[in-house]
Enzyme design. Structure first.
Site, PDB file in Angstrom:
ATOM      1  N   ARG A   1      23.660  32.057 -43.668  1.00  0.00           N
ATOM      2  CA  ARG A   1      23.408  30.625 -43.589  1.00  0.00           C
ATOM      3  C   ARG A   1      23.075  30.223 -42.159  1.00  0.00           C
ATOM      4  O   ARG A   1      23.719  30.669 -41.207  1.00  0.00           O
ATOM      5  CB  ARG A   1      24.633  29.837 -44.079  1.00  0.00           C
ATOM      6  CG  ARG A   1      24.839  29.912 -45.589  1.00  0.00           C
ATOM      7  CD  ARG A   1      23.717  29.187 -46.316  1.00  0.00           C
ATOM      8  NE  ARG A   1      23.877  29.159 -47.760  1.00  0.00           N
ATOM      9  CZ  ARG A   1      23.349  30.039 -48.586  1.00  0.00           C
ATOM     10  NH1 ARG A   1      22.651  31.057 -48.096  1.00  0.00           N
ATOM     11  NH2 ARG A   1      23.503  29.922 -49.904  1.00  0.00           N
TER      12      ARG A   1
ATOM     13  N   GLU B   1      16.432  23.312 -43.299  1.00  0.00           N
ATOM     14  CA  GLU B   1      15.444  23.949 -44.155  1.00  0.00           C
ATOM     15  C   GLU B   1      14.829  22.911 -45.087  1.00  0.00           C
ATOM     16  O   GLU B   1      15.539  22.034 -45.583  1.00  0.00           O
ATOM     17  CB  GLU B   1      16.098  25.077 -44.968  1.00  0.00           C
ATOM     18  CG  GLU B   1      16.616  26.203 -44.097  1.00  0.00           C
ATOM     19  CD  GLU B   1      17.224  27.363 -44.885  1.00  0.00           C
ATOM     20  OE1 GLU B   1      17.277  27.270 -46.133  1.00  0.00           O
ATOM     21  OE2 GLU B   1      17.642  28.364 -44.264  1.00  0.00           O
TER      22      GLU B   1
ATOM     23  N   HIS C   1      13.944  32.144 -45.635  1.00  0.00           N
ATOM     24  CA  HIS C   1      15.108  32.235 -46.505  1.00  0.00           C
ATOM     25  C   HIS C   1      14.757  32.895 -47.838  1.00  0.00           C
ATOM     26  O   HIS C   1      15.093  32.389 -48.922  1.00  0.00           O
ATOM     27  CB  HIS C   1      15.719  30.852 -46.743  1.00  0.00           C
ATOM     28  CG  HIS C   1      17.195  30.920 -47.025  1.00  0.00           C
ATOM     29  ND1 HIS C   1      18.064  29.907 -46.719  1.00  0.00           N
ATOM     30  CD2 HIS C   1      17.964  31.896 -47.576  1.00  0.00           C
ATOM     31  CE1 HIS C   1      19.295  30.236 -47.075  1.00  0.00           C
ATOM     32  NE2 HIS C   1      19.251  31.459 -47.596  1.00  0.00           N
TER      33      HIS C   1
END
Length: 313
Positions: free
Chosen positions: A236, A265, A285
């Site tokens: 994360r 994000e 990601h």
């Protein structure tokens, strides 16, 4: 004639693997749309409209507002492992179970972790760019050999252990911090967090984001690291103070960083310090995004819902 309606499962995304849908034929599945469409307002409205008994979380934040909008809601199932975008405390206080698809994307994330580690150690991206610009750097380039180096892991769950296995196969010493691991293989040395950070030539993060570990990689912890170390994050973004990491990369304190998750994000390139650094290797990601993991996460999320609804039926 009475119309019989099915209970609704809301998916905060635009699709679900056919194998997962095959498990949910007794329900109506409603999609919230693409990631950008899964706003808090949109999810709340969908919950009020459809009153789902379960939510499969792919994108967006499932906040207290969203959870409170469906009186029928009984289970929230993550299409993946990280549940930091779900207000678990609010859910628990209202008798709603939160489950994650633990281990479903472990192989995919571990593989991507090693893709980033090797790209950083061997300067793959930079050398490719140099070659395309007409340079032949064989006489001047020196990459980092991993054999005999120390691989430090923060988190030793399904992903961390797979990453450790590869490190051991490459002849690396592996040290790890995980206060929740009941046991650690003999091939891995268990250390305190500050020791893992300070001893690592390659530091790789594989833990959930909590209030206690936010920005655990910061100016102070980076200063304690070995000169020329690598930092890789496929967990994360909130685990890292990005400004501090950018400064460590810029100054040469760190050799490189491989990053698959970010504080905000989607990542916006304009003005972000990482985009101007050749030794920051970035991906959007997607560590857990493979065709196999897509099926695995979807079916695990579906089974978690069925298991919980059966218990509470």
């Amino acid at each position: 004639m009475r119309i019989v309606t099915k209970d609704v499962i809301l998916v905060t995304g635009a699709d679900l693997a056919p194998q997962a849908l095959a498990l949910l034929t007794d329900f109506d599945v409603v999609y919230a749309g693409t990631g950008n469409e899964c706003t808090e307002d949109a999810l709340e409205a969908l919950c009020r409209q459809h009153e789902p008994v379960a939510i499969i979380v792919r994108y967006g934040k499932v906040s207290a507002r969203v959870i409170g909008a469906s009186p029928k809601l009984r289970v929230i199932s993550k299409h993946g492992t990280g549940i930091d975008n779900i207000d678990s405390n609010f859910a628990k206080s209202h008798g709603i179970v939160v489950r994650a698809a633990t281990g479903a994307n472990a192989a995919a994330v571990a593989e991507h972790t090693w893709a980033l580690i090797l790209a950083c150690a061997k300067n793959v991206v930079q050398l490719d760019g140099r070659m395309r610009d007409g340079h032949w750097d064989k006489a001047t380039h020196k990459s980092l050999e991993l054999k005999g180096r120390t691989l430090g892991l923060v988190g030793l769950g399904a992903i961390g252990r797979r990453v450790a296995d590869v490190g051991i196969a490459l002849g690396m010493r592996v040290v790890a911090f995980d206060p929740y691991a009941a046991s650690v293989p003999e091939s891995i040395e268990r250390r305190a967090l500050n020791e893992v950070i300070a001893e690592s030539d390659v530091l790789s993060l594989h833990c959930p984001l909590t209030a206690d570990n936010a920005n655990m990689i910061n100016a102070q912890s980076l200063a304690s690291m070995r000169d020329g170390a690598l930092v890789v994050n496929t967990a994360r973004g909130g685990l890292i103070d990005e400004a501090a990491l950018a400064e460590a990369l810029k100054s040469g304190k760190l050799r490189a960083a491989g990053l698959d998750s970010f504080q905000v994000e989607p990542f916006v390139a304009g003005g972000h310090a990482f985009t101007g650094l050749h030794n920051a290797i970035l991906s959007p990601h997607i560590g857990g995004v493979t065709s196999d993991a897509y099926v695995g996460m979807g079916t695990a999320a579906a089974r978690n819902i069925l298991d919980e609804l059966a218990v509470t039926a």
